[in-house]
Design an enzyme around this catalytic site. Structure first.
Site, PDB file in Angstrom:
ATOM      1  N   SER A 129      26.815  34.498  -9.177  1.00 55.91           N
ATOM      2  CA  SER A 129      26.646  33.690  -7.990  1.00 55.91           C
ATOM      3  C   SER A 129      26.161  34.486  -6.764  1.00 55.91           C
ATOM      4  CB  SER A 129      28.001  33.018  -7.715  1.00 55.91           C
ATOM      5  OG  SER A 129      27.886  32.109  -6.718  1.00 55.91           O
ATOM      6  N   SER A 130      25.120  35.272  -7.005  1.00 52.39           N
ATOM      7  CA  SER A 130      24.540  36.033  -5.890  1.00 52.39           C
ATOM      8  C   SER A 130      23.909  35.091  -4.867  1.00 52.39           C
ATOM      9  CB  SER A 130      23.504  37.031  -6.401  1.00 52.39           C
ATOM     10  OG  SER A 130      22.478  36.365  -7.098  1.00 52.39           O
ATOM     11  N   GLU A 161      20.900  24.690  -1.530  1.00 53.95           N
ATOM     12  CA  GLU A 161      20.505  25.042  -2.901  1.00 53.95           C
ATOM     13  C   GLU A 161      19.877  23.834  -3.613  1.00 53.95           C
ATOM     14  OE1 GLU A 161      22.082  28.185  -4.417  1.00 53.95           O
ATOM     15  OE2 GLU A 161      20.922  27.926  -6.240  1.00 53.95           O
ATOM     16  N   ASP A 173      30.103  27.346  -6.862  1.00 52.95           N
ATOM     17  CA  ASP A 173      29.791  28.695  -6.371  1.00 52.95           C
ATOM     18  C   ASP A 173      29.987  28.800  -4.866  1.00 52.95           C
ATOM     19  OD1 ASP A 173      29.093  28.893  -8.989  1.00 52.95           O
ATOM     20  OD2 ASP A 173      26.936  29.074  -8.649  1.00 52.95           O
TER      21      ASP A 173
HETATM   22  C1  GLA Z   1      25.749  27.654 -12.130  1.00 54.07           C
HETATM   23  C2  GLA Z   1      25.836  26.595 -11.026  1.00 54.07           C
HETATM   24  C3  GLA Z   1      27.248  26.074 -10.882  1.00 54.07           C
HETATM   25  C4  GLA Z   1      27.829  25.657 -12.241  1.00 54.07           C
HETATM   26  C5  GLA Z   1      27.614  26.750 -13.287  1.00 54.07           C
HETATM   27  C6  GLA Z   1      28.028  26.306 -14.665  1.00 54.07           C
HETATM   28  O1  GLA Z   1      26.459  28.793 -11.726  1.00 54.07           O
HETATM   29  O2  GLA Z   1      25.397  27.129  -9.800  1.00 54.07           O
HETATM   30  O3  GLA Z   1      27.268  24.997  -9.969  1.00 54.07           O
HETATM   31  O4  GLA Z   1      27.293  24.440 -12.658  1.00 54.07           O
HETATM   32  O5  GLA Z   1      26.258  27.162 -13.345  1.00 54.07           O
HETATM   33  O6  GLA Z   1      29.397  26.075 -14.711  1.00 54.07           O
END
Ligand code: GLA
Length: 390
Positions: A129-130, A161, A173
């Site tokens: 989650s960068s 996003e 995230d």
């Molecule tokens: C990505 C998305 C999240 C989530 C995951 C899977 O990280 O950004 O919102 O859906 O995939 O769990």
């Protein structure tokens, strides 16, 4: 002030030569322990915020413009303030910053002329989650002292996003980057947007292993999965109009649709519905200190993502299969969107060093790549780092 903040302050002075020191805002990346591809189906997720984070240094700009410098990329961008609300995506790192700047303007928070410097320790493409870390730290920096409810901040960053970057992600995230807690995971209800803090047992450590690959397929498959889940909901709604998302569906209800639903949406729905149930079971096991049960749920989550949701890949499967055969490993699964990125492993503390050495060696001899290893130390959510020093 810690090392990263000092580095960011120093880099800021080198870049902008500002006499006045900047303020620095931090927002963490995350590893999701369980609850994958459930957030956009309004279900449950259970991430931890990492001590890997994005730092944004900010100070007023004297030329009336909006300047952003990425220290990681050594690239600069700038815009007139009046351009922000009309901005178009550039398809690079700057979209995460411009996306939140534009959302702030649209939400009635004008962006003042500013100099920003961004530096992140969250690896890109690792599924940690960068992008949310950039969004939340940049939005916090641009807000400055203007108050915004934390949940509104998370929602605003998600809109950036979804609407600007064009990725139809759920809220996990951005939410965990805002609400992360030290020493604990949080279980998020992605429908009510409430969460509960879940302390993690001392008798296990969570370790993320990076496959060091990110397959191209990722973002198109993500969109496809979002659409397949919507298709499953549409079939269920014909009989049961009160169902609005897969969150409203139990395994039992779903099995009643076997005859009428096509196999692919059925498989996708089966993953999501069972994954929500696994999150609840995982939280209960965690609270009861049932380590073996927690580990078994992690492994079951991986199998469901691999076979029903089909978002794993050879490298992730290799790491999970290998981990599950090693001593002291309670469980392992892919984490994040899939098609590369990281696995998360639940390991007995005294077995961690041996685990890391053995699995790195096995991965290297199979794929010729050395996996980066990140200890998952639950850290705090976003905030100003310079506050106490001002
Ligand atoms: C990505 C998305 C999240 C989530 C995951 C899977 O990280 O950004 O919102 O859906 O995939 O769990």
């Amino acid at each position: 002030m810690d090392g990263p903040s000092r580095f960011v302050m120093q880099s800021f002075a080198e870049r902008y030569g500002s006499a006045q020191g900047p303020r620095v805002f931090r927002a963490p990346g995350r590893v999701n322990l369980i609850g994958e591809h459930t957030d956009y189906n309004l279900g449950f997720v259970m991430p931890v915020a990492l001590d890997l984070a994005c730092f944004t240094a900010v100070a007023p700009a004297s030329d009336g413009r909006f300047h952003v410098f990425s220290k990681n990329m050594e690239q600069a961008r700038e815009w007139a303030i009046s351009e922000i609300s009309q901005a178009q995506p550039a398809r690079d790192w700057s979209d995460y910053v411009m996306g939140v700047a534009r959302e702030l303007v649209l939400a009635g928070y004008p962006v003042p002329p500013s100099n920003l410097l961004i530096w992140s320790t969250v690896p890109v493409g690792a599924g940690l989650s960068s992008s949310a870390a950039i969004e939340v730290s940049a939005a916090s920096a641009l807000l400055g002292d203007r108050p915004m409810e934390p949940i509104e901040l998370a929602k605003l960053c998600r809109r950036a996003e979804n609407d600007f970057v064009g990725m139809p992600c759920g809220i996990m995230d951005q939410y965990i980057s805002v609400f992360g807690r030290e020493m604990a995971a949080i279980k998020i209800d992605c429908r009510s947007l409430e969460h509960e803090t879940v302390p993690l047992p001392d008798e296990a450590e969570f370790v993320a292993l990076n496959t060091m690959v990110k397959h191209e397929l990722g973002s198109s498959a993500y969109r496809q999965r979002v659409a397949e889940c919507a298709a499953a909901v549409a079939v269920i709604r014909e009989k049961n109009p009160r169902v609005e998302s897969l969150r409203d569906v139990s395994s039992e209800m779903l099995s009643g649709f076997r005859a009428v639903m096509k196999p692919v949406p059925m498989q996708r729905a089966r993953h999501v519905v069972s994954e929500d149930e696994r999150v609840e079971a995982f939280v209960a096991a965690c609270r009861a200190g049932e380590l073996e049960r927690m580990g078994a749920l992690l492994a079951a989550s991986h199998r469901s993502l691999q076979k029903d949701y089909e978002v794993s890949c050879e490298e992730l499967d290799f790491l999970v299969d290998t981990a599950l055969g090693l001593p002291g490993v309670y469980g392992a699964r892919m984490t994040g969107g899939g098609f590369g990125g990281c696995t998360v492993n639940m390991v007995r503390p005294d077995a961690v060093l041996g685990f890391q050495a053995t699995i790195s060696e096995a991965y290297e001899s199979r794929f010729g790549l050395t996996p980066d290893i990140y200890p998952c130390r639950p850290s705090a959510g976003a905030g100003e780092v310079t506050a106490s020093g001002r």
